[in-house]
Design an enzyme around this catalytic site. Structure first.
Site, PDB file in Angstrom:
ATOM      1  N   GLY A   1     -35.111   1.384 -10.907  1.00  0.00           N
ATOM      2  CA  GLY A   1     -34.533   0.023 -11.511  1.00  0.00           C
ATOM      3  C   GLY A   1     -33.301  -0.229 -10.587  1.00  0.00           C
TER       4      GLY A   1
ATOM      5  CG  LEU B   1     -26.891  13.266 -16.769  1.00  0.00           C
ATOM      6  CD1 LEU B   1     -26.053  14.403 -17.022  1.00  0.00           C
ATOM      7  CD2 LEU B   1     -26.233  12.090 -17.773  1.00  0.00           C
TER       8      LEU B   1
ATOM      9  CE  LYS C   1     -34.295   2.385  -7.659  1.00  0.00           C
ATOM     10  NZ  LYS C   1     -32.904   2.712  -6.746  1.00  0.00           N
TER      11      LYS C   1
ATOM     12  CG  ASP D   1     -34.111   5.484  -5.242  1.00  0.00           C
ATOM     13  OD1 ASP D   1     -34.706   4.697  -4.447  1.00  0.00           O
ATOM     14  OD2 ASP D   1     -32.944   5.269  -5.861  1.00  0.00           O
TER      15      ASP D   1
ATOM     16  CG  ASN E   1     -27.656   6.682  -5.872  1.00  0.00           C
ATOM     17  OD1 ASN E   1     -27.144   6.949  -6.902  1.00  0.00           O
ATOM     18  ND2 ASN E   1     -28.616   6.088  -5.426  1.00  0.00           N
TER      19      ASN E   1
HETATM   20  O1  OSB Z   1     -30.347   5.037  -7.438  1.00  0.00           O
HETATM   21  O2  OSB Z   1     -31.761   4.536  -8.903  1.00  0.00           O
HETATM   22  C1  OSB Z   1     -30.755   3.947  -8.233  1.00  0.00           C
HETATM   23  C2  OSB Z   1     -28.935   1.305  -9.950  1.00  0.00           C
HETATM   24  C3  OSB Z   1     -28.632   0.515  -8.805  1.00  0.00           C
HETATM   25  C4  OSB Z   1     -28.752   1.092  -7.510  1.00  0.00           C
HETATM   26  C5  OSB Z   1     -29.463   2.202  -7.420  1.00  0.00           C
HETATM   27  C6  OSB Z   1     -29.913   3.143  -8.656  1.00  0.00           C
HETATM   28  C7  OSB Z   1     -29.396   2.442  -9.799  1.00  0.00           C
HETATM   29  C8  OSB Z   1     -29.712   3.007 -11.086  1.00  0.00           C
HETATM   30  C9  OSB Z   1     -30.131   2.166 -12.205  1.00  0.00           C
HETATM   31  O3  OSB Z   1     -30.152   4.106 -11.217  1.00  0.00           O
HETATM   32  C10 OSB Z   1     -31.248   2.112 -12.965  1.00  0.00           C
HETATM   33  C11 OSB Z   1     -31.247   0.759 -14.055  1.00  0.00           C
HETATM   34  O4  OSB Z   1     -31.656  -0.261 -13.374  1.00  0.00           O
HETATM   35  O5  OSB Z   1     -31.301   1.306 -15.118  1.00  0.00           O
HETATM   36 MG    MG Z   2     -31.918   6.404  -7.275  1.00  0.00          MG
END
Ligand code: OSB
Ligand code: MG
Length: 355
Positions: free
Chosen positions: A278, A150, A250, A226, A178
């Site tokens: 992703g 989430l 990533k 991340d 984030n």
């Molecule tokens: O922080 O993981 C992230 C998508 C765009 C930018 C950052 C993130 C994400 C996602 C999506 O969490 C993951 C997905 O591609 O399903």
């Molecule tokens: Mg992330």
């Protein structure tokens, strides 16, 4: 030898808007790198988003640095380029795909993949009200996703997490901020400790390793990084400092598959679980990520969902969920064809560069 490099922009409407602490996406405007040689071609996908909300890069800037520096570098006029990992990753990926296709080797085999399918989860954006969020999670759980993430932000954390946990007592559940919590707001994260989350991803800003270490010492929920993990060296430092006990890997954020594999190796040697993140990739980027996620150190479910979670129509044959997993492509290079019809329909511009 490379005959031409195409920088191709595509626009794929998202099935459902994706809202995070840094913005809302309704279409995925991606930049594809297509390397064309005399007897092979290759594809790479740049994960930079339309605006610099996730990290400093954005898609127009990535195309500019490719046009001015990275692609001329491929043509023999190499200059040092600092930063711009997402742009570099896409170019590196396209060149690697072309050379592996020419040799008939799959990317997964080249990287050292050990599994034919990858356990996957789904990343659920901020959806209001809470009842609608629980319905969205319920649909994904019904499809068989192995864990749910989430998106949270200050003011949207304890209540949505409590609601999803109340409905799904045994679900593998995690959250991603984030970097939206300042140290002043980080106190509210303590309230998440009672929900048995698998991890909290990037609660604090990218450069606050000390803050993450402090938080990790206080919470029982594991901290995963991340945005902060920008290289294998930083991954090693973050783990040594106790800033994280799980790593999201990533390739785009790290400047490519080579550095991503180095981060994987750091995690394995330090005994830290890792998973493949992703960035709402099309089938092209998804195929490459699945090859990476086949490596042995990726022990947690990936943020790689089926094509229909993102798009009505993908650029490759759709990736389909089977028993909570996605198959690792086995063909040469990224292992999947790019569908000409879909590509033409979804392309918004093409820039062709030649030596
Ligand atoms: O922080 O993981 C992230 C998508 C765009 C930018 C950052 C993130 C994400 C996602 C999506 O969490 C993951 C997905 O591609 O399903
Ligand atoms: Mg992330």
């Amino acid at each position: 030898m490379i005959e031409a490099v195409e920088l191709r922009r595509v626009s794929l409407p998202l099935v459902t808007p994706f809202r995070t602490s840094f913005g809302t996406e309704t279409t995925r405007d991606a930049l594809l790198v297509h390397v064309i040689g005399p007897d092979s071609e290759g594809w790479g996908e740049c994960v930079a988003m339309s605006s610099p909300g996730y990290s400093a890069e954005y898609v127009d800037g990535a195309q500019d640095v490719m046009r001015r520096y990275l692609v001329p570098g491929l043509f023999g006029a190499a200059q040092p380029v600092r930063g711009h990992p997402m742009a570099r990753a896409a170019v590196e990926g396209a060149v690697l795909d072309a050379s592996l296709r020419a040799r008939g080797t799959s990317l997964a085999a080249h990287l050292g993949g050990v599994r034919e399918a990858v356990d996957v989860g789904v990343s659920v954006g901020i959806v209001r009200p809470v009842e609608a969020l629980v319905d969205a999670v319920s649909a994904y759980v019904g499809q068989g996703y192995r864990r749910v993430k989430l998106k949270i932000e200050p003011g949207w954390d304890r209540v949505p997490v409590a609601a999803v946990r109340a409905r799904f007592a045994d679900l593998m559940l995690q959250v991603d901020a984030n970097g939206a919590y300042g140290r002043d707001k980080a106190g509210t994260l303590d309230a998440l400790d009672e929900f048995g989350l698998a991890l909290i991803e990037q609660p604090l800003p990218e450069d606050d390793l000390a803050g993450h270490a402090e938080l990790a010492g206080r919470l029982s929920t594991p901290i995963c990084l991340d945005e902060s993990i920008t290289s294998a060296r930083v991954a090693d430092l973050a783990i040594a400092l106790g800033a994280c006990s799980v790593v999201n890997i990533k390739p785009g954020r790290l400047g490519g598959l080579v550095e991503a594999k180095r981060v994987h190796d750091v995690c394995v040697s330090r005994g830290v679980p890792a998973w493949c993140g992703g960035m709402l990739e099309t089938g092209i980027g998804r195929a490459a990520n699945l090859a990476l996620a086949a490596l042995p150190g990726f022990t947690l479910p990936a943020d790689l969902s089926a094509s229909d979670r993102y798009f009505h129509r993908d650029l490759t044959p759709p990736f389909v969920l089977a028993d909570g997993r996605l198959a690792v492509p086995a063909g040469p290079g990224i292992g999947v064809p790019v569908l000409e019809d879909a590509l033409h329909e979804l392309t918004t511009s093409v820039e062709v560069l030649r030596p």
